[in-house]
Design a protein around this motif. Structure first.
Motif, PDB file in Angstrom:
ATOM      1  N   ARG A   1       0.826  -1.216   0.000  1.00  0.00           N
ATOM      2  CA  ARG A   1       0.000   0.000   0.000  1.00  0.00           C
ATOM      3  C   ARG A   1       0.861   1.267   0.000  1.00  0.00           C
ATOM      4  O   ARG A   1       0.484   2.269  -0.622  1.00  0.00           O
ATOM      5  CB  ARG A   1      -0.939   0.003   1.215  1.00  0.00           C
ATOM      6  CG  ARG A   1      -1.991  -1.090   1.170  1.00  0.00           C
ATOM      7  CD  ARG A   1      -3.104  -0.797   2.158  1.00  0.00           C
ATOM      8  NE  ARG A   1      -4.006  -1.931   2.321  1.00  0.00           N
ATOM      9  CZ  ARG A   1      -5.212  -1.856   2.896  1.00  0.00           C
ATOM     10  NH1 ARG A   1      -5.632  -0.711   3.373  1.00  0.00           N
ATOM     11  NH2 ARG A   1      -5.968  -2.924   3.017  1.00  0.00           N
TER      12      ARG A   1
ATOM     13  N   SER B   1       0.366   7.167  -6.377  1.00  0.00           N
ATOM     14  CA  SER B   1      -0.997   7.654  -6.654  1.00  0.00           C
ATOM     15  C   SER B   1      -0.966   9.079  -7.195  1.00  0.00           C
ATOM     16  O   SER B   1      -0.220   9.922  -6.704  1.00  0.00           O
ATOM     17  CB  SER B   1      -1.847   7.601  -5.380  1.00  0.00           C
ATOM     18  OG  SER B   1      -2.063   6.266  -4.985  1.00  0.00           O
TER      19      SER B   1
ATOM     20  N   ALA C   1      -8.844   9.835  -5.594  1.00  0.00           N
ATOM     21  CA  ALA C   1      -9.568   8.561  -5.656  1.00  0.00           C
ATOM     22  C   ALA C   1      -8.619   7.381  -5.455  1.00  0.00           C
ATOM     23  O   ALA C   1      -8.948   6.423  -4.744  1.00  0.00           O
ATOM     24  CB  ALA C   1     -10.301   8.445  -6.995  1.00  0.00           C
ATOM     25  N   GLU C   2      -7.448   7.448  -6.080  1.00  0.00           N
ATOM     26  CA  GLU C   2      -6.477   6.361  -5.922  1.00  0.00           C
ATOM     27  C   GLU C   2      -6.007   6.251  -4.473  1.00  0.00           C
ATOM     28  O   GLU C   2      -5.801   5.155  -3.951  1.00  0.00           O
ATOM     29  CB  GLU C   2      -5.289   6.597  -6.859  1.00  0.00           C
ATOM     30  CG  GLU C   2      -5.637   6.434  -8.334  1.00  0.00           C
ATOM     31  CD  GLU C   2      -4.489   6.865  -9.237  1.00  0.00           C
ATOM     32  OE1 GLU C   2      -3.508   7.445  -8.723  1.00  0.00           O
ATOM     33  OE2 GLU C   2      -4.575   6.641 -10.460  1.00  0.00           O
TER      34      GLU C   2
ATOM     35  N   VAL D   1      -8.818   4.631  -2.014  1.00  0.00           N
ATOM     36  CA  VAL D   1      -8.942   3.166  -2.054  1.00  0.00           C
ATOM     37  C   VAL D   1      -8.016   2.514  -1.024  1.00  0.00           C
ATOM     38  O   VAL D   1      -8.357   1.502  -0.413  1.00  0.00           O
ATOM     39  CB  VAL D   1      -8.607   2.648  -3.475  1.00  0.00           C
ATOM     40  CG1 VAL D   1      -8.504   1.135  -3.494  1.00  0.00           C
ATOM     41  CG2 VAL D   1      -9.663   3.114  -4.470  1.00  0.00           C
TER      42      VAL D   1
ATOM     43  N   ALA E   1      -9.701   2.960   2.531  1.00  0.00           N
ATOM     44  CA  ALA E   1     -11.162   2.832   2.644  1.00  0.00           C
ATOM     45  C   ALA E   1     -11.583   1.870   3.754  1.00  0.00           C
ATOM     46  O   ALA E   1     -12.656   2.030   4.342  1.00  0.00           O
ATOM     47  CB  ALA E   1     -11.746   2.381   1.305  1.00  0.00           C
ATOM     48  N   ASP E   2     -10.749   0.851   4.060  1.00  0.00           N
ATOM     49  CA  ASP E   2     -11.112  -0.142   5.066  1.00  0.00           C
ATOM     50  C   ASP E   2     -10.457   0.134   6.421  1.00  0.00           C
ATOM     51  O   ASP E   2     -10.422  -0.738   7.289  1.00  0.00           O
ATOM     52  CB  ASP E   2     -10.740  -1.551   4.590  1.00  0.00           C
ATOM     53  CG  ASP E   2      -9.252  -1.689   4.258  1.00  0.00           C
ATOM     54  OD1 ASP E   2      -8.575  -0.646   4.204  1.00  0.00           O
ATOM     55  OD2 ASP E   2      -8.790  -2.823   4.047  1.00  0.00           O
TER      56      ASP E   2
END
Length: 204
Positions: A49, A56, A60-61, A64, A67-68
Motif C-alpha cells: 500500500r 498515486s 480517488a487512488e 482506495v 477505505a477499510d
C-alpha cells in the motif's frame, strides 16, 4: 453578422479525480503506518500500500488504500493538548509537534507559551483555550495564520492581540477563547529575535 457558437466552459473534475499533492500522499502514508502499528494490516500489505500511495496521482487512488481503515488518529480526533504552567511554567514549541484540534493553556504560577511557528498543520481550525491565572499565556502563530479572538474575556490582566488578519489559503485559523485572568494573555506573530532564530536555523 454570424454568431459563433460559444465554446463549452470546462467542467470541474469530480473531487476524486483531483490531483493529489505531496502532503495528501504523506497523510495516507502516515495513516497506513499507524494501521500497521495497530495490527490492522500486516507488513507485506503495508509495503504494497505504501508503494501504491507514493505512485498515486489522484484523490480517488489514495482513498482506495485507506477505505477499510478507521481514521482514529486524525488530528481532529486526538485528545486535547493541556499545558499547565504550575510553579515552573510550561511550553510547547518552537520545534515541530503534532497539533491536535484542541489546545488548553493554563498559566498557573509559571506561565505558558505555545509556539506554532514550526508546525505543519493540516487542520482548517485549531481551538485554543487560554487562561492567564497568576502568570500569563503567550501564543505565537506564523505570519500566514490568522486568529479569531472574539471569544476571549480580557479579565483583570488584559488581552493583547498583535496578529494580522492576513491568512494564506490552506492555513489554520486559531479560534481563541478563555480568560486573560490576572496576568493576561497575548497572541502574536514571531518577534524580531524569533524571526532571526527561524532564519538562522530553519530546519529544527
Amino acid at each position: 453578422m454570424t454568431a459563433h457558437p460559444s465554446e463549452p466552459s470546462p467542467r470541474p473534475a469530480p473531487s476524486g479525480e483531483l490531483r493529489a499533492s505531496h502532503d495528501d500522499r504523506e497523510a495516507v502514508v502516515e495513516q497506513l503506518r499507524d494501521a500497521a502499528a495497530e495490527g490492522r494490516i500486516d507488513l507485506d500489505e503495508l509495503d504494497t500500500r505504501l508503494e501504491q500511495a507514493l505512485k498515486s496521482k489522484t484523490h480517488a487512488e489514495l482513498a482506495v488504500l485507506t477505505a477499510d481503515l478507521p481514521r482514529l488518529h486524525s488530528s481532529e480526533s486526538r485528545p486535547p493538548l493541556v499545558l499547565k504552567g504550575g510553579m515552573h511554567g510550561a511550553s510547547r514549541g518552537p520545534g515541530r509537534w503534532e497539533v491536535p484540534g484542541h489546545v488548553v493553556a493554563r498559566g498557573g504560577m509559571g506561565g505558558v507559551k505555545v509556539d506554532f511557528t514550526r508546525v505543519q498543520c493540516r487542520l482548517t481550525e485549531v481551538a485554543v483555550e487560554a487562561y492567564g491565572e497568576m502568570a500569563g499565556v503567550t501564543i505565537v502563530i506564523p505570519d500566514a495564520w490568522a486568529a479569531d479572538t472574539s471569544g476571549m474575556d480580557p479579565g483583570v490582566g488584559g488581552f493583547t492581540d498583535k496578529t494580522t488578519p492576513d491568512r494564506l489559503p490552506g492555513t489554520p485559523l486559531i479560534r481563541l477563547t478563555g480568560s486573560a485572568g490576572m496576568a493576561g494573555v497575548v497572541i502574536r506573530h514571531p518577534s524580531r529575535w524569533e524571526r532571526r532564530k527561524l532564519r538562522s536555523n530553519p530546519a529544527h
